[in-house]
Scaffold this motif. Structure first.
Motif, PDB file in Angstrom:
ATOM      1  N   THR A   1       0.815  -1.220   0.000  1.00  0.00           N
ATOM      2  CA  THR A   1       0.000   0.000   0.000  1.00  0.00           C
ATOM      3  C   THR A   1       0.844   1.263   0.000  1.00  0.00           C
ATOM      4  O   THR A   1       0.306   2.371   0.074  1.00  0.00           O
ATOM      5  N   GLY A   2       2.155   1.106  -0.091  1.00  0.00           N
ATOM      6  CA  GLY A   2       3.052   2.253  -0.141  1.00  0.00           C
ATOM      7  C   GLY A   2       4.401   1.832  -0.683  1.00  0.00           C
ATOM      8  O   GLY A   2       4.720   0.632  -0.769  1.00  0.00           O
ATOM      9  N   ALA A   3       5.193   2.816  -1.086  1.00  0.00           N
ATOM     10  CA  ALA A   3       6.537   2.528  -1.592  1.00  0.00           C
ATOM     11  C   ALA A   3       7.431   2.033  -0.469  1.00  0.00           C
ATOM     12  O   ALA A   3       7.292   2.443   0.690  1.00  0.00           O
ATOM     13  N   ASN A   4       8.338   1.130  -0.792  1.00  0.00           N
ATOM     14  CA  ASN A   4       9.311   0.585   0.163  1.00  0.00           C
ATOM     15  C   ASN A   4       8.632  -0.028   1.388  1.00  0.00           C
ATOM     16  O   ASN A   4       9.111   0.113   2.511  1.00  0.00           O
ATOM     17  N   GLN A   5       7.536  -0.725   1.147  1.00  0.00           N
ATOM     18  CA  GLN A   5       6.838  -1.395   2.241  1.00  0.00           C
ATOM     19  C   GLN A   5       7.549  -2.696   2.586  1.00  0.00           C
ATOM     20  O   GLN A   5       7.861  -3.504   1.711  1.00  0.00           O
ATOM     21  N   TYR A   6       7.775  -2.913   3.887  1.00  0.00           N
ATOM     22  CA  TYR A   6       8.423  -4.139   4.335  1.00  0.00           C
ATOM     23  C   TYR A   6       7.415  -5.274   4.395  1.00  0.00           C
ATOM     24  O   TYR A   6       6.242  -5.080   4.732  1.00  0.00           O
ATOM     25  N   THR A   7       7.887  -6.461   4.055  1.00  0.00           N
ATOM     26  CA  THR A   7       7.048  -7.654   4.009  1.00  0.00           C
ATOM     27  C   THR A   7       7.612  -8.652   5.022  1.00  0.00           C
ATOM     28  O   THR A   7       7.426  -8.475   6.213  1.00  0.00           O
ATOM     29  N   LEU A   8       8.293  -9.698   4.565  1.00  0.00           N
ATOM     30  CA  LEU A   8       9.074 -10.531   5.461  1.00  0.00           C
ATOM     31  C   LEU A   8      10.206  -9.688   6.041  1.00  0.00           C
ATOM     32  O   LEU A   8      10.672  -8.740   5.412  1.00  0.00           O
ATOM     33  N   ASP A   9      10.642 -10.050   7.245  1.00  0.00           N
ATOM     34  CA  ASP A   9      11.594  -9.177   7.938  1.00  0.00           C
ATOM     35  C   ASP A   9      12.805  -8.839   7.093  1.00  0.00           C
ATOM     36  O   ASP A   9      13.427  -9.719   6.476  1.00  0.00           O
ATOM     37  N   ARG A  10      13.125  -7.536   7.062  1.00  0.00           N
ATOM     38  CA  ARG A  10      14.269  -6.916   6.404  1.00  0.00           C
ATOM     39  C   ARG A  10      14.112  -6.842   4.887  1.00  0.00           C
ATOM     40  O   ARG A  10      14.991  -6.319   4.208  1.00  0.00           O
ATOM     41  N   TRP A  11      13.025  -7.341   4.320  1.00  0.00           N
ATOM     42  CA  TRP A  11      12.838  -7.329   2.871  1.00  0.00           C
ATOM     43  C   TRP A  11      11.666  -6.422   2.524  1.00  0.00           C
ATOM     44  O   TRP A  11      10.564  -6.585   3.055  1.00  0.00           O
ATOM     45  N   ARG A  12      11.906  -5.483   1.629  1.00  0.00           N
ATOM     46  CA  ARG A  12      10.881  -4.522   1.243  1.00  0.00           C
ATOM     47  C   ARG A  12      10.647  -4.566  -0.265  1.00  0.00           C
ATOM     48  O   ARG A  12      11.518  -4.985  -1.035  1.00  0.00           O
ATOM     49  N   ILE A  13       9.460  -4.118  -0.663  1.00  0.00           N
ATOM     50  CA  ILE A  13       9.101  -4.009  -2.074  1.00  0.00           C
ATOM     51  C   ILE A  13       9.049  -2.530  -2.418  1.00  0.00           C
ATOM     52  O   ILE A  13       8.314  -1.764  -1.781  1.00  0.00           O
ATOM     53  N   PRO A  14       9.813  -2.075  -3.414  1.00  0.00           N
ATOM     54  CA  PRO A  14       9.924  -0.635  -3.681  1.00  0.00           C
ATOM     55  C   PRO A  14       8.647   0.034  -4.186  1.00  0.00           C
ATOM     56  O   PRO A  14       8.457   1.224  -3.969  1.00  0.00           O
ATOM     57  N   THR A  15       7.772  -0.734  -4.869  1.00  0.00           N
ATOM     58  CA  THR A  15       6.669  -0.127  -5.606  1.00  0.00           C
ATOM     59  C   THR A  15       5.321  -0.467  -4.988  1.00  0.00           C
ATOM     60  O   THR A  15       5.073  -1.616  -4.606  1.00  0.00           O
ATOM     61  N   THR A  16       4.432   0.505  -4.928  1.00  0.00           N
ATOM     62  CA  THR A  16       3.076   0.303  -4.425  1.00  0.00           C
ATOM     63  C   THR A  16       2.297  -0.642  -5.334  1.00  0.00           C
ATOM     64  O   THR A  16       2.451  -0.624  -6.557  1.00  0.00           O
ATOM     65  N   GLY A  17       1.444  -1.475  -4.718  1.00  0.00           N
ATOM     66  CA  GLY A  17       0.536  -2.322  -5.477  1.00  0.00           C
ATOM     67  C   GLY A  17       1.124  -3.620  -5.973  1.00  0.00           C
ATOM     68  O   GLY A  17       0.465  -4.342  -6.724  1.00  0.00           O
ATOM     69  N   GLN A  18       2.332  -3.981  -5.557  1.00  0.00           N
ATOM     70  CA  GLN A  18       2.924  -5.260  -5.939  1.00  0.00           C
ATOM     71  C   GLN A  18       3.028  -6.155  -4.712  1.00  0.00           C
ATOM     72  O   GLN A  18       2.734  -5.732  -3.596  1.00  0.00           O
ATOM     73  N   ASN A  19       3.437  -7.398  -4.905  1.00  0.00           N
ATOM     74  CA  ASN A  19       3.407  -8.338  -3.784  1.00  0.00           C
ATOM     75  C   ASN A  19       4.511  -9.371  -3.892  1.00  0.00           C
ATOM     76  O   ASN A  19       5.108  -9.566  -4.957  1.00  0.00           O
TER      77      ASN A  19
END
Length: 283
Positions: free
Chosen positions: A81-99
């Motif tokens: 729901t936002g840029a650089n959102q963290y998922t599993l610990d220490r790993w983030r996704i740079p772009t909103t709306g991806q998984n």
């Protein structure tokens, strides 16, 4: 690295090997041994000789490299729901709306990161400079500081003390980033130790208190973190709040070591307050 000679150049059925062959074999054996042990024949020079650098334990600078720890309870396939959102610990996704998608940890996971990638920023305090090697399982592609790198490949010489960003696109498991020019087997640390490494950057827990006070009194109780944070953390909004004769449950005045659990007693008597807190010190 020089190869060891064939065994028959040093030991064979009489009358072989000849003096000349034996002499050549001894030279080859010396060169190969020197290549393994290094010129000084010390443990340090041996590690340098085979390209693994000076570190034997704590080689892997990627935290949660097997993707098992999930303090945020991120659900596989949930869109960010936002840029650089963290998922599993220490790993983030740079772009909103991806998984990211993955299965249960048993004990490891293979994670599939989207087109924008899944990335980890390695704290500069862990980078001593020089050449590093990145390795992983799976068909993912990878970059280090935006530069493409092959599985088992080497970086350019990195700057001491500077943060390093490792990114994967596609399916990846057992990710390892280590000093030296050779990929070594994945370093498997104890799960409790791996969790504590994650908690330097993010921690969550439950706070609860019951205090007798005059109505309107503000109660403040400090809660120590399990692990000292990288910096003074940002505190998330408390969730799962439960109050009895209490109101205004919140957190405040964090330090790198603790936070304050704050609430007010509503009417004279015992007030009870509990909630879930988060402390965030990601890079």
């Amino acid at each position: 690295m020089p190869a060891f000679p064939a065994r028959t150049t040093l030991a064979d059925d009489y009358p072989n090997p000849s003096n000349a062959v034996f002499k050549e074999g001894i030279g080859e054996f010396y060169d190969a041994t020197k290549g393994v042990l290094g010129a000084a024949a010390t443990p340090a020079s041996a590690r340098d000789g085979i390209g693994i650098g000076p570190v034997i334990s704590f080689r892997n600078l990627l935290i949660n490299g097997n993707f098992a720890i999930n303090q945020r309870n991120y659900a596989s396939g949930a869109a960010t729901t936002g840029a650089n959102q963290y998922t599993l610990d220490r790993w983030r996704i740079p772009t909103t709306g991806q998984n990211a998608t993955f299965g249960a940890a048993g004990p490891d996971r293979t994670v599939t990161f989207p087109a924008s990638g899944g990335e980890q920023v390695i704290e500069g305090a862990s980078i001593v400079g020089g050449i590093y090697t990145l390795s992983w399982t799976g068909a993912a592609t990878a970059t280090v500081n935006g530069v493409a790198i092959t599985n088992g490949g080497n970086t350019a010489s990195l700057t001491p003390g500077a943060n390093v960003t490792v990114k994967f696109v596609g399916a990846v498991g057992l990710a390892q980033f280590e000093l030296g020019t050779v990929a070594t087997p994945f370093e498997r640390r104890h799960p409790g130790l791996e969790l504590s490494l994650c908690q330097r950057y993010y921690e969550t827990g439950t706070m609860q208190d019951g205090s007798y006070a005059v109505g309107g009194t503000t109660i403040t109780k400090r809660i120590g973190f399990r692990v000292t944070k990288r910096v003074v953390p940002t505190l998330g909004t408390p969730t799962s709040i439960s109050e009895s004769n209490a109101n205004g449950t919140t957190t405040s005045t964090a330090t790198a070591d603790s936070l304050a659990h704050v609430y007010a007693v509503t009417a004279t008597g015992q007030g009870n307050s509990s909630a879930t807190w988060t402390a965030i010190a990601e890079l």
